[in-house]
Design a protein around this motif. Sequence first.
Motif, PDB file in Angstrom:
ATOM      1  N   UNK A  46     -36.755  22.596 -59.195  1.00 15.84           N
ATOM      2  CA  UNK A  46     -36.891  22.741 -60.949  1.00 15.84           C
ATOM      3  C   UNK A  46     -35.952  21.407 -61.539  1.00 15.84           C
ATOM      4  N   UNK A  47     -36.369  21.025 -62.547  1.00 14.40           N
ATOM      5  CA  UNK A  47     -36.111  19.654 -63.060  1.00 14.40           C
ATOM      6  C   UNK A  47     -34.736  19.952 -63.934  1.00 14.40           C
ATOM      7  N   UNK A  48     -34.854  21.069 -64.695  1.00  9.68           N
ATOM      8  CA  UNK A  48     -33.755  21.242 -65.699  1.00  9.68           C
ATOM      9  C   UNK A  48     -32.998  22.411 -65.349  1.00  9.68           C
ATOM     10  N   UNK A  49     -31.665  22.489 -65.406  1.00 10.03           N
ATOM     11  CA  UNK A  49     -30.747  23.498 -65.187  1.00 10.03           C
ATOM     12  C   UNK A  49     -30.642  24.242 -66.087  1.00 10.03           C
ATOM     13  N   UNK A  53     -26.199  29.155 -64.974  1.00 11.28           N
ATOM     14  CA  UNK A  53     -25.480  29.335 -63.518  1.00 11.28           C
ATOM     15  C   UNK A  53     -26.464  30.404 -62.860  1.00 11.28           C
ATOM     16  N   UNK A 111     -29.329  30.478 -61.606  1.00  9.00           N
ATOM     17  CA  UNK A 111     -29.854  29.839 -60.253  1.00  9.00           C
ATOM     18  C   UNK A 111     -28.836  29.614 -59.117  1.00  9.00           C
TER      19      UNK A 111
END
Lengths: 486, 486
Positions: free
Chosen positions: B95-98, B101, B103
């Motif tokens: 996943x490129x973007x966070x 929390x 995840x």
Amino acid sequence: MSTVNLQDLVLDRASAIPLSQQLTLQLSHWVVSGRLAPGIRLPASRVLAQDLKLSRNTINTAIDQLRAQGYLTSQAGSGVFVSTDLPQKDKPLLKASIQGLKEYPPLSDYGEQLQKNDFKERSGQLPFTPGVPDLSAFPYKIWQTLMRRHSDRAILGGYQGNQGYKPLRENLAHYLNSSRGLRCTPDQIIITQGAQQGLALCTQLLLNPGDHVLHEEPGYMGARKAFTAIGANIKPLIMGTDGLDVSQLPLKTSAKLLYTTPTHQYPMGGILPTSDRLQLLNWADKHRLWIIEDDYDSEFHFYTNPIAAMQGMAELSPVIYLGSFSKTLQPGLRLGYLVVPKPLVSAFVQAKSFICGESPLLSQAVVSDFIEEGHFIRHLRRMRLNYQKKWEHMQSLCEQHLQGTMTPIAQSAGMHLVLQSNNPQLDDVRLHQRFSQAGFGSSPLSYYYQGEVKKRGLVLGFSNTNEQEREQGIQTLAGLLSRSDL
Amino acid sequence: MSTVNLQDLVLDRASAIPLSQQLTLQLSHWVVSGRLAPGIRLPASRVLAQDLKLSRNTINTAIDQLRAQGYLTSQAGSGVFVSTDLPQKDKPLLKASIQGLKEYPPLSDYGEQLQKNDFKERSGQLPFTPGVPDLSAFPYKIWQTLMRRHSDRAILGGYQGNQGYKPLRENLAHYLNSSRGLRCTPDQIIITQGAQQGLALCTQLLLNPGDHVLHEEPGYMGARKAFTAIGANIKPLIMGTDGLDVSQLPLKTSAKLLYTTPTHQYPMGGILPTSDRLQLLNWADKHRLWIIEDDYDSEFHFYTNPIAAMQGMAELSPVIYLGSFSKTLQPGLRLGYLVVPKPLVSAFVQAKSFICGESPLLSQAVVSDFIEEGHFIRHLRRMRLNYQKKWEHMQSLCEQHLQGTMTPIAQSAGMHLVLQSNNPQLDDVRLHQRFSQAGFGSSPLSYYYQGEVKKRGLVLGFSNTNEQEREQGIQTLAGLLSRSDL
């Protein structure tokens, strides 16, 4: 009323502290301790001045202070007396000598536990004490120039934030991304007062007491201490020749955290291969574990560029990257850093403000310029060659003198060399003590085990040694090993 | 096989980091992220060299590295390919973007708690931000001389022990005994990386989660934060005009620890009288409580010599003395100290080594000389006069501009002045925000309460302000108060 003997008041006439203040403090102690009994009358200030060889002015100032503070009272005409209204103190407070803890209130469970240890702090270091870089090769001149540049900046005397000095975080982010393969922005970096503080912050924020932690065995003691401090339950990781053996990772685990040194396993050396790193990341993600990636001295690989850090191998990885300037610059600086996922930054910065506060600003500013102006990379390059020469020297000395007794674990260097004993029964703690009596530092290999000790020997830090120390050290070691009682 | 576009590789040709290393790192990221698909064939190094404007040498070095690290494989004749053996990564890691929390693995209970706070770190300070000494009056010249004296001493680059630099502990013991009335030897002193760390060590060693702590109300927030961090249960102490009201101490208590600032109550001021100190000591001894005596700025009393510290009032007292160089020298130094009973030293030093490690050596050496050569006492004397002038100026400004709205609590100064609102309903948080928007620091008095807020107003640190800032500040404050909506 009995008379008073003030002869043995101790006054430091050289001290910058006014004599009247010294007198005030000591007389107040004498009153509190009962040495000057309640109701007793003080000699006239004229007499005191003569006896104590002080000006009457000094005497009167002190007496006024003591009156104001309630130690003395004066009755018009009849003089100055020790107060009778001060509450009498209970026995224990009067006891002159401290027998031990039992007179004191209880400690926390953690405190009681530490209290039981027979702990003697080692101060200073000997040749071969592990973990010390070559302090004689530190670029003091450049350092002093950078310090002069910043040392009168009032802004660095105040508060600048618990996350750390912004320019340092910017320069560090650039270094870590381009040189260690991280993926981080400056706002993911938290500057710590040494790596140990970084570990403590991780334990506070990631672990509840009793939580399980996976730790390399043999592995870094500092991490184990931090985990123990929070009351975590440490489980050993099975190791292969290249660091931890991912094929042996448990299929099920309740652990919350895994600590690893993938780019230079501490203390045995070994570099975890790329595919193993990816497996480890997948495994941690699947089991919802945090990984602490301790990258303590990856800059000092001699024959290969260091492999990129795990932190950078995935955009979204459960990795907290732990770094230190103790190996790359100096332990005495007490600076390290954490790189944490963005959503965790706020909690880490708050925790730092609660349990330690900010990091020193002047040294942060100096390190920042040191990196920005390229001194850091150059210093690392120089030290890599410096340590490689020393390591080759160590190797040849071991071949000469330790044949058949100890085997140097070549990949362990870096800054230290692991000498594994060919005799699995060797008492490496006693060897370490004897070696230390001979004036040389070391760590027994058995210290790095929490459970069953599988390998014994000594860990020797050679980075801060000179040629003569290395020769004498290894010869001394050979001599000790030739004795049968180890 | 699709072709590869390497045009948008980002290479920093100015960087001290070799281009081959930069190339290696970025290509490895591209492989791991799947941007270079498994099995895809790389252009010939000649082509790459042209496209990227790099030497073939650089290209080949990078490719060799990537082959060694398992990112690439080569088939004789047919060229270099992205490895197909690398384990595929699970989705979340790609996943490129966070998003947040969720995840990530869970935090500790403490971590989750901090995560909930809407926390924004204040970086830097404004005029009137409490707790900052006059940084413009710091003796930088002397300081630089002392730094030059020590800054190339290799011994200060290494490890010298967690308890702290011995000469500093010796000089500090002499100062504390002769100037603050303590009874301590150098081996009872532990040098900390700031007072907040000293508090954290006390909580670790004296408190179990859930233990009760008695804390002044209003009182010092830093202490409350440290107690909260360990999960302690904080009970407010009832205060009198001279600090805590000993007549109100509970007859029974299960508390393990009492925190107090007897020589200058924070923030309200007030000096606990001698007889009350003795009563408090007796009471603590009787109920087997620890006392943390925080002596943060007792050096800055204007009209009386500071009364001696409680720690020195009895040979055997359950007092842990907490000191800081942030007020007497600079916050940026991050140095403080603890004075603990002899039997506790070992546990404190161990705990320090586990949760923070040593304190920086160069600054310890400089402070040591600064004290030994009398600069410290002289600096304190100068600052006392400096702050007294500013305080008198503040008083007159308050009379001029704040008549009827706010009452300055004269005894609170020191380094700050408490302005208590005559309107008990004043929204001092909003006032603080407005004042800050106008460019001035402060703390709302209500922040210093954990329970019911009994007094409202602002705490203004004036020690680091100049005349103009003081005048503009108080006039601005008067303007804000004249508005009806507070």
